[in-house]
Motif scaffolding. Structure first.
Motif, PDB file in Angstrom:
ATOM      1  N   ALA A   4      21.734  14.787  27.665  1.00 45.41           N
ATOM      2  CA  ALA A   4      22.056  14.466  26.273  1.00 45.41           C
ATOM      3  C   ALA A   4      22.515  15.716  25.525  1.00 45.41           C
ATOM      4  CB  ALA A   4      20.837  13.849  25.592  1.00 45.41           C
ATOM      5  N   GLU A   5      21.834  16.832  25.757  1.00 46.38           N
ATOM      6  CA  GLU A   5      22.211  18.085  25.089  1.00 46.38           C
ATOM      7  C   GLU A   5      23.603  18.536  25.522  1.00 46.38           C
ATOM      8  OE1 GLU A   5      20.726  22.726  24.639  1.00 46.38           O
ATOM      9  OE2 GLU A   5      19.426  21.282  25.625  1.00 46.38           O
ATOM     10  N   LEU A   6      23.893  18.441  26.819  1.00 47.02           N
ATOM     11  CA  LEU A   6      25.225  18.816  27.305  1.00 47.02           C
ATOM     12  C   LEU A   6      26.288  17.900  26.711  1.00 47.02           C
ATOM     13  CD1 LEU A   6      24.484  19.617  31.049  1.00 47.02           C
ATOM     14  CD2 LEU A   6      25.154  21.229  29.266  1.00 47.02           C
ATOM     15  N   GLY A   7      25.963  16.622  26.564  1.00 45.45           N
ATOM     16  CA  GLY A   7      26.899  15.684  25.949  1.00 45.45           C
ATOM     17  C   GLY A   7      27.198  16.056  24.502  1.00 45.45           C
ATOM     18  N   GLN A   8      26.157  16.440  23.767  1.00 46.45           N
ATOM     19  CA  GLN A   8      26.343  16.853  22.371  1.00 46.45           C
ATOM     20  C   GLN A   8      27.174  18.134  22.279  1.00 46.45           C
ATOM     21  OE1 GLN A   8      22.297  17.094  21.033  1.00 46.45           O
ATOM     22  NE2 GLN A   8      22.161  14.913  20.588  1.00 46.45           N
ATOM     23  N   LEU A   9      26.897  19.078  23.170  1.00 44.50           N
ATOM     24  CA  LEU A   9      27.673  20.326  23.178  1.00 44.50           C
ATOM     25  C   LEU A   9      29.135  20.048  23.525  1.00 44.50           C
ATOM     26  CD1 LEU A   9      25.135  22.720  24.951  1.00 44.50           C
ATOM     27  CD2 LEU A   9      25.867  22.795  22.546  1.00 44.50           C
ATOM     28  N   SER A  10      29.351  19.153  24.475  1.00 45.23           N
ATOM     29  CA  SER A  10      30.709  18.788  24.868  1.00 45.23           C
ATOM     30  C   SER A  10      31.441  18.108  23.708  1.00 45.23           C
ATOM     31  CB  SER A  10      30.653  17.865  26.078  1.00 45.23           C
ATOM     32  OG  SER A  10      31.939  17.453  26.445  1.00 45.23           O
ATOM     33  N   ASP A  11      30.762  17.194  23.021  1.00 47.04           N
ATOM     34  CA  ASP A  11      31.364  16.514  21.872  1.00 47.04           C
ATOM     35  C   ASP A  11      31.708  17.513  20.767  1.00 47.04           C
ATOM     36  OD1 ASP A  11      31.076  14.120  23.208  1.00 47.04           O
ATOM     37  OD2 ASP A  11      29.345  13.456  22.033  1.00 47.04           O
ATOM     38  N   ALA A  36      35.415  18.317  19.327  1.00 45.82           N
ATOM     39  CA  ALA A  36      35.691  18.180  17.894  1.00 45.82           C
ATOM     40  C   ALA A  36      36.286  19.469  17.329  1.00 45.82           C
ATOM     41  CB  ALA A  36      34.419  17.804  17.142  1.00 45.82           C
ATOM     42  N   GLU A  37      35.764  20.605  17.793  1.00 40.65           N
ATOM     43  CA  GLU A  37      36.276  21.898  17.329  1.00 40.65           C
ATOM     44  C   GLU A  37      37.726  22.098  17.771  1.00 40.65           C
ATOM     45  OE1 GLU A  37      35.260  26.588  18.079  1.00 40.65           O
ATOM     46  OE2 GLU A  37      33.592  25.168  18.022  1.00 40.65           O
ATOM     47  N   LEU A  38      38.043  21.677  18.986  1.00 44.04           N
ATOM     48  CA  LEU A  38      39.417  21.802  19.473  1.00 44.04           C
ATOM     49  C   LEU A  38      40.367  20.878  18.720  1.00 44.04           C
ATOM     50  CD1 LEU A  38      38.880  21.986  23.336  1.00 44.04           C
ATOM     51  CD2 LEU A  38      39.785  23.788  21.873  1.00 44.04           C
ATOM     52  N   LEU A  39      39.893  19.686  18.370  1.00 41.63           N
ATOM     53  CA  LEU A  39      40.744  18.701  17.713  1.00 41.63           C
ATOM     54  C   LEU A  39      40.847  18.893  16.207  1.00 41.63           C
ATOM     55  CD1 LEU A  39      39.605  15.517  19.657  1.00 41.63           C
ATOM     56  CD2 LEU A  39      41.715  16.820  19.972  1.00 41.63           C
TER      57      LEU A  39
END
Length: 127
Positions: A92-99, A103-106
């Motif tokens: 879950a933490e990795l998923g949040q970091l990935s999201d 978001a930062e890239l977009l």
């Protein structure tokens, strides 16, 4: 720096690079395991990995308490890998970091430039 020192530094870098690659592969393997479990044979086939290599990849997360590998309840010959509570939390933490990274890239893109948005219509020439 002496010749042996340079060789040792290059060897250390190579070892670190190899360790990072294994960690990324282990992370990829654990991302494909759910709390309900996945047969190790299915993981091996999906990831096109050798049986021995997959077993070695699962040992690290298992040792860290993220994954549990045990005989299947339905067929004792089949091994099933399951995420532990700690493994689910890390996933879950990795998923949040990935999201957050996505978001930062977009963020600098306008709505029409973002993936999944409808394409812009070409402007008419005004004829």
């Amino acid at each position: 720096m002496t010749r042996s020192g340079t060789a040792r530094t290059a060897s250390s870098r190579s070892s670190l690079r190899r360790h990072r690659e294994v960690c990324l592969i282990q992370r990829g393997v654990t991302q494909r395991i759910s709390a309900t479990g996945r047969d190790v044979r299915e993981l091996r086939e999906r990831l096109d990995l050798d049986s021995g290599y997959l077993s070695r990849l699962l040992r690290g997360p298992e040792r860290d308490g993220l994954v549990r590998v045990e005989p299947s309840a339905a067929d004792g010959r089949v091994r099933t890998a399951r995420l532990t509570a700690a493994g689910q939390a890390e996933r879950a933490e990795l998923g949040q970091l990935s999201d957050a990274a996505a978001a930062e890239l977009l963020a600098p893109l306008s709505g029409g430039q973002r993936p999944g948005s409808s394409p812009r219509r070409p402007r008419s020439s005004g004829s």
